[in-house]
Design an enzyme around this catalytic site. Structure first.
Site, PDB file in Angstrom:
ATOM      1  CG  ASP A  72      -2.043   0.838   1.096  1.00 19.77           C
ATOM      2  OD1 ASP A  72      -2.349   1.227  -0.058  1.00 19.77           O
ATOM      3  OD2 ASP A  72      -2.725   1.138   2.090  1.00 19.77           O
TER       4      ASP A  72
ATOM      5  CG  ASN B 125       1.781   1.594  -5.250  1.00 20.95           C
ATOM      6  OD1 ASN B 125       2.703   1.419  -4.388  1.00 20.95           O
ATOM      7  ND2 ASN B 125       1.284   0.477  -5.984  1.00 20.95           N
TER       8      ASN B 125
ATOM      9  CD1 TRP C 214       7.270   6.565  -2.640  1.00 21.02           C
ATOM     10  CD2 TRP C 214       7.007   6.648  -4.886  1.00 21.02           C
ATOM     11  NE1 TRP C 214       8.539   6.419  -3.331  1.00 21.02           N
ATOM     12  CE2 TRP C 214       8.254   6.590  -4.435  1.00 21.02           C
ATOM     13  CE3 TRP C 214       6.523   6.766  -6.227  1.00 21.02           C
ATOM     14  CZ2 TRP C 214       9.479   6.697  -5.813  1.00 21.02           C
ATOM     15  CZ3 TRP C 214       7.487   6.969  -7.210  1.00 21.02           C
ATOM     16  CH2 TRP C 214       8.925   6.893  -6.912  1.00 21.02           C
TER      17      TRP C 214
ATOM     18  CG  ASN D 292      -8.234  -1.722  -4.504  1.00 20.19           C
ATOM     19  OD1 ASN D 292      -7.108  -2.581  -4.342  1.00 20.19           O
ATOM     20  ND2 ASN D 292      -8.212  -0.658  -3.891  1.00 20.19           N
ATOM     21  CD1 TRP D 293     -13.251  -5.366  -8.582  1.00 15.65           C
ATOM     22  CD2 TRP D 293     -12.595  -4.271 -10.536  1.00 15.65           C
ATOM     23  NE1 TRP D 293     -12.494  -6.549  -9.056  1.00 15.65           N
ATOM     24  CE2 TRP D 293     -12.237  -5.610 -10.335  1.00 15.65           C
ATOM     25  CE3 TRP D 293     -11.947  -3.670 -11.670  1.00 15.65           C
ATOM     26  CZ2 TRP D 293     -11.386  -6.509 -11.520  1.00 15.65           C
ATOM     27  CZ3 TRP D 293     -11.452  -4.406 -12.532  1.00 15.65           C
ATOM     28  CH2 TRP D 293     -11.140  -5.900 -12.655  1.00 15.65           C
TER      29      TRP D 293
ATOM     30  NE  ARG E  59      -7.794   2.311  -5.322  1.00 17.52           N
ATOM     31  CZ  ARG E  59      -6.483   2.390  -4.679  1.00 17.52           C
ATOM     32  NH1 ARG E  59      -5.380   2.594  -5.609  1.00 17.52           N
ATOM     33  NH2 ARG E  59      -6.332   2.053  -3.404  1.00 17.52           N
TER      34      ARG E  59
ATOM     35  NE  ARG F 240      -7.862   1.396   5.563  1.00 15.91           N
ATOM     36  CZ  ARG F 240      -7.683   2.435   6.074  1.00 15.91           C
ATOM     37  NH1 ARG F 240      -7.706   3.090   7.189  1.00 15.91           N
ATOM     38  NH2 ARG F 240      -6.995   3.230   4.942  1.00 15.91           N
ATOM     39  CG  LEU F 241      -6.762  -7.018   8.706  1.00 15.06           C
ATOM     40  CD1 LEU F 241      -7.394  -8.620   9.326  1.00 15.06           C
ATOM     41  CD2 LEU F 241      -5.094  -7.901   8.171  1.00 15.06           C
ATOM     42  CB  SER F 242      -7.982  -2.846   3.416  1.00 17.32           C
ATOM     43  OG  SER F 242      -7.450  -1.993   3.923  1.00 17.32           O
TER      44      SER F 242
HETATM   45  C1  IPE Z   1      -5.414  -2.387   0.333  1.00 24.66           C
HETATM   46  O1  IPE Z   1      -5.402  -1.049  -0.051  1.00 24.66           O
HETATM   47  C2  IPE Z   1      -5.734  -3.357  -0.815  1.00 24.66           C
HETATM   48  C3  IPE Z   1      -4.427  -3.723  -1.402  1.00 24.66           C
HETATM   49  C4  IPE Z   1      -3.352  -3.455  -0.712  1.00 24.66           C
HETATM   50  C5  IPE Z   1      -4.723  -4.218  -2.778  1.00 24.66           C
HETATM   51  P1  IPE Z   1      -6.191   0.257  -0.114  1.00 24.66           P
HETATM   52  O2  IPE Z   1      -5.478   1.332  -0.435  1.00 24.66           O
HETATM   53  O3  IPE Z   1      -7.449  -0.419  -1.244  1.00 24.66           O
HETATM   54  O4  IPE Z   1      -6.972   0.261   1.312  1.00 24.66           O
HETATM   55  P2  IPE Z   1      -7.769   1.234   1.851  1.00 24.66           P
HETATM   56  O5  IPE Z   1      -8.823   1.635   0.997  1.00 24.66           O
HETATM   57  O6  IPE Z   1      -6.810   2.127   2.374  1.00 24.66           O
HETATM   58  O7  IPE Z   1      -8.328   0.627   3.006  1.00 24.66           O
HETATM   59  C1  IPE Z   2      -1.528   0.236  -3.396  1.00 22.16           C
HETATM   60  O1  IPE Z   2      -1.257   1.491  -3.177  1.00 22.16           O
HETATM   61  C2  IPE Z   2      -1.980  -0.411  -4.612  1.00 22.16           C
HETATM   62  C3  IPE Z   2      -3.133  -0.682  -4.891  1.00 22.16           C
HETATM   63  C4  IPE Z   2      -4.254  -0.808  -3.802  1.00 22.16           C
HETATM   64  C5  IPE Z   2      -3.704  -1.041  -6.067  1.00 22.16           C
HETATM   65  P1  IPE Z   2      -2.473   2.779  -3.270  1.00 22.16           P
HETATM   66  O2  IPE Z   2      -2.805   2.822  -4.716  1.00 22.16           O
HETATM   67  O3  IPE Z   2      -3.694   2.263  -2.475  1.00 22.16           O
HETATM   68  O4  IPE Z   2      -1.656   4.084  -2.718  1.00 22.16           O
HETATM   69  P2  IPE Z   2      -2.369   5.008  -1.679  1.00 22.16           P
HETATM   70  O5  IPE Z   2      -2.835   4.340  -0.609  1.00 22.16           O
HETATM   71  O6  IPE Z   2      -3.574   5.591  -2.355  1.00 22.16           O
HETATM   72  O7  IPE Z   2      -0.962   5.766  -1.348  1.00 22.16           O
HETATM   73 MG    MG Z   3      -4.008   2.513  -0.455  1.00 19.34          MG
END
Ligand code: IPE
Ligand code: IPE
Ligand code: MG
Length: 258
Positions: free
Chosen positions: A15, A17, A20, A63-64, A66, A189-191
């Site tokens: 998590d 990316n 960053w 994540n779908w 987004r 959290r475990l998300s």
């Molecule tokens: C958790 O990351 C899922 C993955 C690492 C793929 P998210 O960025 O989606 O989680 P939340 O929304 O902050 O809980």
């Molecule tokens: C993790 O990074 C990758 C995925 C969940 C796909 P994020 O895209 O969630 O990055 P942040 O949490 O918004 O910084």
């Molecule tokens: Mg994230």
């Protein structure tokens, strides 16, 4: 003078990316690109370290939700990454698998996923699982549905249902439960990750964003795991007694009469 305990199964919630990239005033996709390179390095490091099972939570069911452009970028990146890295998985003797609702992946990505599973299926080294379009609740829901079908068909009675019945019907039933779950980016959290299987997993949370995660940090997580006492509800005295008894059984079988 304690022996080194190595986790059999390490799972990483990669998590951070997006943050960053945003910290560098770049588009979030720049962070995903760097994140994919770090994933490659970590996979190779874990294989070299002799880990049995590595699971990377790379895309959740949620994540779908987004923005379309980000989802589409992530899907293309995933397809490209798998195509490019197959040779390295072969070279490192890594067996690849996935968990999650993969029927939701675009066809082009699904093809790469299936090819990678097929090509690496006889490898005998580390088992690498990508959790893609994965959600712990969805995995449990599907297991409950399956159990209901078996009860309706008369193959199972409600009284026969125990924890093993449920564990065996989870998509991830082929792997041991995670011993160590690492989450980057400082989120506690475990998300929706492995809600059933994480019951007694050790958690390691670091503030480091995934694109900055290094081999040193991985070593730190493994080192910390080594210092944890896993009691599984018992007392420290019980746990230590059990291990002394085990040790006696190992070192002097004739004395092991307990
Ligand atoms: C958790 O990351 C899922 C993955 C690492 C793929 P998210 O960025 O989606 O989680 P939340 O929304 O902050 O809980
Ligand atoms: C993790 O990074 C990758 C995925 C969940 C796909 P994020 O895209 O969630 O990055 P942040 O949490 O918004 O910084
Ligand atoms: Mg994230």
């Amino acid at each position: 003078m304690s022996a080194t305990k190595r986790p059999q199964h390490v799972a990483i919630l990669l998590d951070g990316n997006g943050r960053w990239a945003e910290n560098r005033r770049r588009d979030r996709t720049f962070g995903h690109l760097k994140g994919a390179r770090v994933a490659k390095t970590m996979i190779e490091t874990c294989a070299r370290e002799g880990l049995t099972q590595l699971t990377l939570y790379a895309f959740s069911t949620e994540n779908w939700l987004r923005p379309k452009a980000e989802v589409s970028f992530l899907m293309k990146l995933l397809g490209r990454h798998l195509r490019k890295e197959r040779a390295s998985l072969m070279k490192n003797n890594i067996r690849f698998s996935v968990i999650g609702e993969i029927h939701r992946l675009p066809d082009a990505v699904l093809v790469e996923v299936q090819r990678t599973i097929e090509e690496t299926k006889n490898n005998t080294g580390m088992s690498l699982t990508f959790a893609l379009s994965y959600g712990g609740r969805q995995e449990l829901t599907e297991a409950v549905r399956e159990i209901a079908r078996e009860v309706a068909a008369g193959r199972l009675t409600p009284d026969q249902i125990d924890e093993k019945t449920i564990s065996a019907r989870l998509q991830s039933s082929f792997m041991p439960e995670p011993d160590l779950i690492i989450r980057t980016s400082g989120e506690y959290r475990l998300s929706n990750f492995m809600l059933w299987q994480a019951a007694y997993s050790e958690l390691y949370i670091t503030q480091t964003l995934w694109p900055d995660f290094t081999e040193e940090e991985l070593a730190k997580a493994l080192g910390q795991f080594n210092t944890r006492e896993r009691r599984f509800g018992r007392t420290t005295a019980q746990v230590r007694q059990i291990s002394i008894a085990d040790l006696m059984r190992l070192t002097s079988p004739r004395q092991a009469t307990v």
